[in-house]
Structure formats: structure tokens, C-alpha cells
Write an enzyme that holds these catalytic residues in place. Sequence first.
Site, PDB file in Angstrom:
ATOM      1  N   ASP A 248       0.859  -1.189   0.000  1.00  0.00           N
ATOM      2  CA  ASP A 248       0.000   0.000   0.000  1.00  0.00           C
ATOM      3  C   ASP A 248       0.892   1.235   0.000  1.00  0.00           C
ATOM      4  O   ASP A 248       2.026   1.191   0.497  1.00  0.00           O
ATOM      5  CB  ASP A 248      -0.868   0.027   1.272  1.00  0.00           C
TER       6      ASP A 248
ATOM      7  N   ARG B 267      -1.215  -0.865  -8.415  1.00  0.00           N
ATOM      8  CA  ARG B 267      -2.578  -0.427  -8.111  1.00  0.00           C
ATOM      9  C   ARG B 267      -2.536   1.099  -8.237  1.00  0.00           C
ATOM     10  O   ARG B 267      -1.677   1.746  -7.653  1.00  0.00           O
ATOM     11  CB  ARG B 267      -2.973  -0.809  -6.687  1.00  0.00           C
TER      12      ARG B 267
END
Length: 325
Positions: free
Chosen positions: A126, A180
Site C-alpha cells: 500500500d 494499483r
Amino acid sequence: MVNLFSRMIVGITIRMPRWFVRWISRRYVAGPTLDDAVKVMKRLEKEQACFTIDVLGEEISTLGEATFFLEEYQRVIKAIVENNLDANLSIKPTAFGLLIDKEAGMANIESLVKSAEEHDMYVRLDMEDHRVTQDTIQVVIDLHNNGITNVGCVLQGRLFRTIDDIKSVTKELGPAADYRICKGIYLESEDISYTTRAAIITATNDCIDELIVSGAYLAVASHDHPIINHTLKALELAGMGPNKEDVRTNSAKPRKNKGPGYEFQMLLGVRGPLRRKLRKDGHRTRVYIPYGEKWYEYSIRRLRENPTIATQVMKAILMPWSNRP
Ligand code: FDA
């Protein structure tokens, strides 16, 4: 005005008892335990979604605290295998010590990524706030240079640097590049980021276009129509889509449990009908499943970091038809 309203809701929420915050957050957090997360995934499996699992808790203050995350993620890997789930891992690099000691943090992340590799499982780093942008990207490059390729990170469309990051990192990683892309949840300063909704959407869409051209694997993490519609059009223009092979000559062969060059990702509890519609249309959809004892701290910190979430949450509660889980 919206901002003031959002801040007011945050101010009220953080003064509420824990049970109230839990009542609100249960839609977005699977629960305190790994069993809770497995139950939620088993339920959502019926809509043929796949998953990425996040153990709640982030920046740590001593390296010793990283042990908890290392051990818990080992349990997650085991649960994914035992329950035959189509799932991978999402981790916060600072929970592994990246801000305390870069080398130790990198070693912790490497050991987890290697464990996941034994099961052909992907690990997504992340992206946290600007303090760790460069180091997070560097961890991915270093691991790939060490021959460990089941790892990628998140890029935040709102940051000015992201479009150049895509170009430079893709040059280094080639077809193994896998990102992502999201707007970015952290409200960064205007020196380094776009700060208006329109500019953030445009910048994120530009990044999506660049990712498609670059040959990278593209995981679009958004619930926002202008982003999703733009992605659908851009994929079509590139000859990509459901039931089609990735026709890009500069992309990698498809990985296990990944889509044909792209997938859509959404947070648990947010815009379920849109997610199911994308799945029904044949796109690969992945649901982000956060769980853990730290659900309270996570919920409050998310609200503080980005008060506009408070307005979205209130809207989802008061107008449930506008945003079903
Ligand atoms: P936007 O915020 O405009 O939301 C569009 C609509 O979706 C809203 O109008 C509302 O209806 C609904 N919605 C969105 N969020 C909601 C919520 N919490 N509650 C209720 N309704 C909501 N960021 C980051 O900085 N680093 C990261 O690593 C990640 N990782 C990540 C993974 C996944 C799978 C997703 C989906 C998102 C992230 N993000 C993230 C967060 C991301 O950057 C962004 O903040 C949120 O996705 C919200 O942006 P949207 O594009 O959805 O638009």
C-alpha cells in the site's frame, strides 16, 4: 462548506463511544479476527470477486512491533491456502519498520514476500503518505532486482510525481511492473499534489492511460464513475477487456489469479452494485478486506486523515440506496 461539514462529523464521531464507531465501521472492516475476514470472503466469493487482505495497524514505533505483522500475515497466507481463497496480501510498509530503519524494514518485507512466493501469492505494498513514497517504490525495485517479482506497489494519482514514477519504474521493471493506481487518500500539500477533485481525477486518468501504454499490469482502485468510465474507454481503445487476451506487445504473460492485463479493485462495503455490475460484465474485481483488533484506531485515523470520508459514510447511512455494500 463540504469540508467544514465533514470536519464537524469527524469531530462528533471521535467523541462517540466505541460501540457506535464499530457499528459504523463494521460495513468497511471485516472484524477483529482473521476468522471474520475469512467469513466475509466466503460470502463474497458467491459474486466471484477475488480479494486482497489487509491486517489493520500501520506505523510502528519500535522494530519489535513488526513481528506482530510478520506473524499475522503468515497466518493470513495459511488461511488463504487452507480455504482455497482467490486472495493476495496488502501490506503497509511502515508496519514492517520502513520509517524506523530502512534496511530492517526492507528485510522484513522481503521475508514476507518470499513466504508468499512459495504459494505463488502476490503482495501489494500500500502507498502511505509522502514520507515513504520513494522508499516504498525503491523496495519494489530492489526486490525485483533480487529476483523476487511477486510484489508491486500502489501509486497515487494526486501526486505530481506519479506520472514520472510510472515512466521511470516501468523502464526498470519492464513487463513485470504491476501497480494499483488510486487517487490517494492522504491530503498532501499543494507543493506536491493536486488538491481539487477535478484535477485529481484528470491526473489519475492520465496515470491510467500511461500505465496502459507502458505495458504494466493495471489495478484500478476507485469507486468513482469518472475514473471507472475513463478506464473502460481506455481499455477498449487499447483492445483490452473481458474475455480478451492482453494484446499489448510490451506486457507480461498473465500471472496466476490476475486479470487480462488489468483488474478493478474496491474497498469492502463501498459501492457493491457497481462492483457486481463490473463483474457481471466480465471484468476481474478484487475487494480490499481490512481486519484486525485495531479497527477503532484505523477508523478514527482514516476519518482524521481525510474528513471527506465522513460525509461519504454519513451519506451511505442516511441514503442507503445511494451506496449499498
Ligand atoms: P471518491 O472518494 O470520490 O468516491 C467515489 C464514491 O464512492 C463516493 O461518492 C462514495 O459514494 C463512494 N465512497 C468512496 N469511499 C467511500 C467510503 N470510505 N465510504 C462510503 N462511500 C465511499 N489510497 C492510498 O493513498 N494508498 C493506498 O494504498 C490505497 N489503497 C486502496 C486500495 C483500494 C482497493 C481502494 C479502492 C482504494 C485505496 N486507496 C488507497 C484509497 C483511494 O486513494 C481513495 O482515497 C478512495 O478509493 C476514494 O476515492 P475514489 O476514487 O473511490 O473516489
